[in-house]
Design an enzyme around this catalytic site. Structure first.
Site, PDB file in Angstrom:
ATOM      1  N   ASN A 200       0.811  -1.216   0.000  1.00 35.49           N
ATOM      2  CA  ASN A 200       0.000   0.000   0.000  1.00 35.49           C
ATOM      3  C   ASN A 200       0.848   1.271   0.000  1.00 35.49           C
ATOM      4  O   ASN A 200       0.423   2.316  -0.512  1.00 35.49           O
ATOM      5  CB  ASN A 200      -0.948   0.005   1.199  1.00 35.49           C
ATOM      6  CG  ASN A 200      -0.234  -0.192   2.526  1.00 35.49           C
ATOM      7  OD1 ASN A 200       0.460  -1.198   2.709  1.00 35.49           O
ATOM      8  ND2 ASN A 200      -0.399   0.726   3.465  1.00 35.49           N
TER       9      ASN A 200
ATOM     10  N   HIS B 217      -4.850  -4.468  10.864  1.00 40.96           N
ATOM     11  CA  HIS B 217      -5.291  -4.753   9.496  1.00 40.96           C
ATOM     12  C   HIS B 217      -6.336  -5.850   9.401  1.00 40.96           C
ATOM     13  O   HIS B 217      -6.362  -6.608   8.423  1.00 40.96           O
ATOM     14  CB  HIS B 217      -4.082  -5.088   8.615  1.00 40.96           C
ATOM     15  CG  HIS B 217      -3.099  -3.966   8.490  1.00 40.96           C
ATOM     16  ND1 HIS B 217      -3.443  -2.728   7.996  1.00 40.96           N
ATOM     17  CD2 HIS B 217      -1.787  -3.895   8.814  1.00 40.96           C
ATOM     18  CE1 HIS B 217      -2.371  -1.948   8.017  1.00 40.96           C
ATOM     19  NE2 HIS B 217      -1.360  -2.619   8.518  1.00 40.96           N
TER      20      HIS B 217
ATOM     21  N   HIS C 268       2.693  -6.357   5.339  1.00 43.81           N
ATOM     22  CA  HIS C 268       1.609  -5.469   5.780  1.00 43.81           C
ATOM     23  C   HIS C 268       1.471  -5.379   7.293  1.00 43.81           C
ATOM     24  O   HIS C 268       1.484  -4.281   7.861  1.00 43.81           O
ATOM     25  CB  HIS C 268       0.297  -5.908   5.141  1.00 43.81           C
ATOM     26  CG  HIS C 268      -0.760  -4.848   5.080  1.00 43.81           C
ATOM     27  ND1 HIS C 268      -0.485  -3.518   4.829  1.00 43.81           N
ATOM     28  CD2 HIS C 268      -2.114  -4.927   5.232  1.00 43.81           C
ATOM     29  CE1 HIS C 268      -1.600  -2.824   4.820  1.00 43.81           C
ATOM     30  NE2 HIS C 268      -2.607  -3.656   5.070  1.00 43.81           N
TER      31      HIS C 268
END
Length: 433
Positions: free
Chosen positions: A212, A306, A335
């Site tokens: 991201n 997340h 992540h």
């Protein structure tokens, strides 16, 4: 390379980062200092014709892509050979530049060299004869092969600790499941990241996919996502039949590696899904017994960070069946800024024919660690810990590999999680030729 209005860009980047999901609600421990700030002055005092940010990547059968940046427009040529100072071969490539708001990149050079011999040290210079000499070693032709695996790397003192430990591991190929520089739209931090990793990335192939933090889209100002990532880190997508640098595959030393994109379309009617279907049909487990995949947003995650994100839930819903039917052995993700290993799993249940899922988003990023886990620990979660570190996936032969996670405890690499994995192609209950 030209840099304009850096303060304004930084202010915009930081403001926008606060407006989107780059900050998270869970608590993080104290951060370590950034490595980018001290490099800023040195970066722009480099010889304008000197190659900077040199890194290499695999590019088809027995070939290597050499990438670097200069301030001046210099030739895209690499001279190379197997003896220091004796460059019997040369190859030419291409150059490009990109613009991001008021930032203008340096001249980015890409040259593919080869064919190359396996397990061989090559010496090379980039551009002009005044280039310093670099060297790299090609991966072996067959087993054993060692992959270093580290996600969410960033450029902090923790990053430096992780890189030092990886360098000592004598790895053959590095796999990075997204979130490289943490530039977050402040483009000079892409430059400092390139300088930080150059000592290692110029010696062994680094294969990366996006996270991201590579998106860098600014609504109404810069509409094209992944501009910097796609310009600076070109992977062998065309060689694998992909239409996008955001998803591709490659084969090395008996291992077929899928590099998938969590932040590009992945639905059943998407280009990535159709490409993945076609790519998996080409896999010959007699030629490449091992089949592994990299994503950024993990499909399995018992950390509080997340949870419920579409990039995880939606991609898993769309693609898990494909990977299961293909008998993918391991799925690496980033992540989440912590480490976690799941057992062989499919559809949220332990399954001997499902892949092992490993989250390795603990490379050293500036945001710190994700320290809170869901309690009780799910039965399918075998090992989890919020520490910085890296992983080593050593494929010993066609049937067995050893996975080791090394915690960077007090700057010492500690082998904290070690497990032997059996290739699903060797499990009679799972694999049909």
């Amino acid at each position: 390379m030209a840099v304009n209005n850096l303060v304004m860009i930084l202010a915009l980047a930081l403001a926008f980062a606060g407006a989107v999901d780059f900050g998270f609600s869970y608590d993080r421990p104290p951060r370590r200092k950034s490595l980018s700030e001290p490099l800023m002055k040195d970066l722009y005092e480099q010889d304008p014709a000197s190659p900077q940010q040199v890194h290499i990547s695999l590019s088809g059968t027995n070939k290597m892509r050499i990438s670097w940046i200069t301030s001046d427009d210099t030739p895209a040529i690499v001279k190379y050979g197997t003896s220091s100072g004796d460059y019997k071969f040369s190859a030419k490539g291409s150059t490009n530049v990109y613009h991001y708001f008021t930032y203008n990149s340096g001249v980015i050079h890409d040259v593919v060299i080869g064919p190359l011999n396996p397990d061989t040290v090559y010496y090379y210079i980039c551009g002009t004869n005044y280039s310093p000499e670099f060297s790299f070693k090609t991966p072996p032709a067959s087993f054993p092969i060692k992959f270093a695996v580290s996600g969410d790397l960033g450029q902090t003192e923790w990053t430096n600790s992780t890189l030092q430990h990886i360098e000592k591991s004598n790895y053959d190929v590095l796999l990075l499941p997204g979130d490289l520089s943490y530039a977050d739209m402040y483009q000079p931090w892409w430059d400092t990241f390139g300088q930080i990793v150059q000592p290692m990335a110029s010696k062994r192939p680094w294969m990366v996919t996006q996270g991201n933090h590579e998106i860098e889209e600014i609504p109404g100002i810069h509409q094209e996502p992944f501009t910097s990532y796609n310009a600076r880190w070109v992977m062998p997508y065309e060689e694998s039949g992909s239409s996008s640098n955001l998803f591709y595959s490659f084969e090395v030393s008996g291992v077929h590696v899928l590099m998938l994109g969590s932040y590009t379309e992945f639905g059943h009617d998407s280009a990535q899904y159709n490409w993945l279907q076609a790519d998996l049909k080409k896999v010959d487990r007699r030629k490449t017994p091992w089949l592994i995949a990299l994503i950024h947003a993990p499909w399995y995650n018992s950390n509080e960070a997340h949870q419920g994100e579409y990039e995880s839930i939606g991609m898993k819903s769309s693609m898990e069946d494909l990977l299961y039917r293909a008998r993918v052995d391991v799925v690496f993700a980033g992540h989440v800024h912590a480490y976690e290993r799941f057992t062989n799993v499919y559809k949220d249940q332990a399954h001997q024919c499902g892949p092992v899922h490993i989250t390795i988003g603990d490379g050293g990023n500036r945001e710190g660690l994700a320290t809170k886990y869901i309690s009780p620990q799910p039965k399918i979660s075998v090992f989890r810990e919020a520490s910085f570190g890296h992983g080593e996936f050593e494929v010993v032969n066609g049937t067995h590999a050893q996975w080791t996670w090394h915690r960077n405890q007090d700057d010492v690499a500690v082998a904290s999680d070690v497990v032997w994995l059996a290739n699903l192609a060797s499990v009679s209950a799972c694999y049909k030729v």
